[in-house]
Each structure stands twice: as structure tokens, then as C-alpha cells.
Design a protein around this motif. Sequence first.
Motif, PDB file in Angstrom:
ATOM      1  N   GLN A 109      29.118  55.955  -4.944  1.00 41.01           N
ATOM      2  CA  GLN A 109      28.830  55.732  -6.365  1.00 41.01           C
ATOM      3  C   GLN A 109      27.619  54.821  -6.533  1.00 41.01           C
ATOM      4  OE1 GLN A 109      32.541  54.175  -7.833  1.00 41.01           O
ATOM      5  NE2 GLN A 109      33.652  56.031  -7.287  1.00 41.01           N
ATOM      6  N   ARG A 160      36.826  59.027  -6.694  1.00 40.72           N
ATOM      7  CA  ARG A 160      36.930  57.859  -7.570  1.00 40.72           C
ATOM      8  C   ARG A 160      36.991  56.550  -6.800  1.00 40.72           C
ATOM      9  NH1 ARG A 160      42.582  58.283 -10.679  1.00 40.72           N
ATOM     10  NH2 ARG A 160      41.717  56.382 -11.595  1.00 40.72           N
ATOM     11  N   ASN A 161      37.396  56.605  -5.529  1.00 43.37           N
ATOM     12  CA  ASN A 161      37.484  55.393  -4.716  1.00 43.37           C
ATOM     13  C   ASN A 161      36.326  55.252  -3.739  1.00 43.37           C
ATOM     14  OD1 ASN A 161      39.997  54.457  -5.812  1.00 43.37           O
ATOM     15  ND2 ASN A 161      41.032  56.055  -4.632  1.00 43.37           N
ATOM     16  N   ALA A 177      34.443  56.023 -12.995  1.00 49.81           N
ATOM     17  CA  ALA A 177      35.161  56.874 -12.040  1.00 49.81           C
ATOM     18  C   ALA A 177      36.665  56.789 -12.232  1.00 49.81           C
ATOM     19  CB  ALA A 177      34.805  56.471 -10.605  1.00 49.81           C
ATOM     20  N   HIS A 178      37.124  55.742 -12.935  1.00 51.70           N
ATOM     21  CA  HIS A 178      38.562  55.514 -13.095  1.00 51.70           C
ATOM     22  C   HIS A 178      39.055  55.673 -14.528  1.00 51.70           C
ATOM     23  CE1 HIS A 178      37.912  53.653  -9.133  1.00 51.70           C
ATOM     24  NE2 HIS A 178      39.195  53.810  -8.926  1.00 51.70           N
ATOM     25  N   THR A 179      38.199  56.157 -15.410  1.00 52.04           N
ATOM     26  CA  THR A 179      38.631  56.407 -16.779  1.00 52.04           C
ATOM     27  C   THR A 179      37.892  57.615 -17.312  1.00 52.04           C
ATOM     28  OG1 THR A 179      39.020  55.374 -18.947  1.00 52.04           O
ATOM     29  CG2 THR A 179      36.913  54.919 -17.897  1.00 52.04           C
ATOM     30  N   THR A 180      38.165  57.998 -18.538  1.00 56.35           N
ATOM     31  CA  THR A 180      37.522  59.176 -19.124  1.00 56.35           C
ATOM     32  C   THR A 180      36.207  58.795 -19.793  1.00 56.35           C
ATOM     33  OG1 THR A 180      38.601  58.920 -21.291  1.00 56.35           O
ATOM     34  CG2 THR A 180      39.796  60.160 -19.596  1.00 56.35           C
ATOM     35  N   TYR A 221      29.532  63.106 -10.293  1.00 50.79           N
ATOM     36  CA  TYR A 221      30.589  62.828  -9.324  1.00 50.79           C
ATOM     37  C   TYR A 221      31.237  64.128  -8.842  1.00 50.79           C
ATOM     38  CZ  TYR A 221      30.549  57.813 -10.543  1.00 50.79           C
ATOM     39  OH  TYR A 221      30.198  56.502 -10.719  1.00 50.79           O
ATOM     40  N   LYS A 271      29.895  61.615 -14.884  1.00 51.09           N
ATOM     41  CA  LYS A 271      31.156  62.238 -14.463  1.00 51.09           C
ATOM     42  C   LYS A 271      30.891  63.595 -13.813  1.00 51.09           C
ATOM     43  CE  LYS A 271      34.902  60.991 -15.789  1.00 51.09           C
ATOM     44  NZ  LYS A 271      35.975  60.132 -15.188  1.00 51.09           N
ATOM     45  N   GLY A 309      39.246  50.662 -14.152  1.00 45.18           N
ATOM     46  CA  GLY A 309      38.774  51.643 -15.114  1.00 45.18           C
ATOM     47  C   GLY A 309      38.257  50.985 -16.376  1.00 45.18           C
TER      48      GLY A 309
END
Length: 305
Positions: free
Chosen positions: A45, A39-40, A101-104, A32, A29, A169
Amino acid sequence: MSFFTRPRTVFFLAGLCCLLWGSAYPAIKQGYALLEIGRNDIAAQMLFAGYRFVGAGLLLMVFAKLSGKSLALHRAQTGQIALLGVLQTTLQYIFFYIGLAHTTGVKASILNASGVFFSVLLAHFVYHNDTLTWRKLLGCALGFAGVLAVNIGGLLGGAATDGEFTLLGEGFIVLAALVLSSASLYGKRLSQGMDSVVMTGYQLGIGGVVLVLIGWIAGGHIASFTLAPSLLLVYMALLSAVAFALWGVLLKYNRVSTVAVYSFLIPVFGACLSALFLGESLLEWKYLVALLLVSVGIWWVTQEK
């Protein structure tokens, strides 16, 4: 008694491996953020993941060579390891890096632990001497209950986003765990005929190269590596290489159950480090309950009778 069979040694080295693997969640994270990968931006990635695993694979190969291991492969082994690399590294981390990239980091740490329970269930159908027991079933039930608990906050009066479950995610994190557990069974069969460190080095390197090619073909671009992201990438390659090497040594000198039981620490370290370094919330009842259920479930399914 060998140094690697001493209880204190097993505890320290297995705990260190779990700490390293758990630290990957906030590290990715943070990477990134440092490299401005959105994230997209899936192509970038994939490049980020590929560079890490090519480096990790090379480090393991160097370690194997310095340890006096042969790096030579038979023709049949070459194709088998290539397939393992595509499954266990390329496919798994496509899902994992997109999912993260889409969640914690906290949620991903807990959800990804479902791979242990998938492995237990799949092993029942693959190995005649690894059948399900009531203990394993109870452990799996607790673990999957923990996975569900991560996403039910919104159903019990929390904010709508608290209970949100998205395919890209949380869904991809669970798929990554399923791919890993399936590929690991294949890898276990291959490891019977070759050194596990050499096998892991090859499969990480091959899988990493495929990830890099996917990123390049998709038009991926990463901003120039300044000092901070470069050091982070080196650390991520090292953590994979060191953790895999140490874990393999522990498995060589100890029973699988003696070492595997410590894997409950991975979601604990992952969630705590994500909360510490990313400022994510961990002190919510659903995360604490989920972490407890998953950890106890892993403990149950990996313990001897």
C-alpha cells in the motif's frame, strides 16, 4: 474582471477540483483490487501511494517550470519543505491508505471531511485573526455530528457491522484528516515565502519518495503493472497535480472563503463515485444524514458572515 475571478469560472474549476479529489476514493480501492494488494499488505500500500505522489510531484514541478516559476530553494526552505512533505504527504497517506483498505469508500469520503473542522479549530489557536465564531462552532458541531452518524447504524437496530468503528479503518481515516489539517497550517506559513505550486510539487515528491522507501524497506511488492493499473496510477498522479494546481490558481485570484466553500463537494463526490464504481451502498439513512450534516457544516465554516 480576471477570467479566474468570474463566478462561473470559480464554480466550474472549484467543482472540477472537488470531483477529482472525490474520485481518489474509488480509484485507490480499485487500484488495490487490480494490483491484488490485500487489506493487510501495508508495505505494498505504501509503494502504491508513493508511486502516485512521486508522479504528482514531478508533474507539478514541470507545470511550474513551464509557467516560468523558479524551482530554486534556499537552504532553510529545503529542510522546511522536506518536513512538510513527511508530514502532509508521508504521514497523512500512511494513515489514509491503510484506513481506506479497511473501510468503504463511502464512509472514508464522509469521515475524511472532518479535516475541515479540525482546521477551523486549530486555526483558532494558531492565528489571532482567525478566531472561532458561533457560526464556525455550529458548523463544526454539525460536521462532527455527521462523522458520528456514519457509525451509529448498528446501535439503532442495524446489523452489527453497520455501526462498527475500527482503529485501522475509520480511526486511521480520521487521523489522516487530523494530520492533514495540522500540516496544512504549517504549509500555509511556508507558502508566504514561496510559490504554492512549487512548494506543493516538492512536498508531494519528497513525501512520495519516503513512502516508496518505507514500502521497499518493509519488503513490499506490487505485481507487474499491466495496462489497466498503469493507466489508473497515471490518472491518480494527474488528478493530484491538476487539482492542486487549479485550486492554487483560484486561491491566487479570489478570497479564500470564495473558493473554500466548494470543498463541501468533496465528500459528496467521493461518496457518490464510490457507490457508483465500487457498488457500495449509499442509500442508507445514516450515510445520507451524515453527508448532509458534513456538507452543511463545511458550508457554514467556510462562508463569510
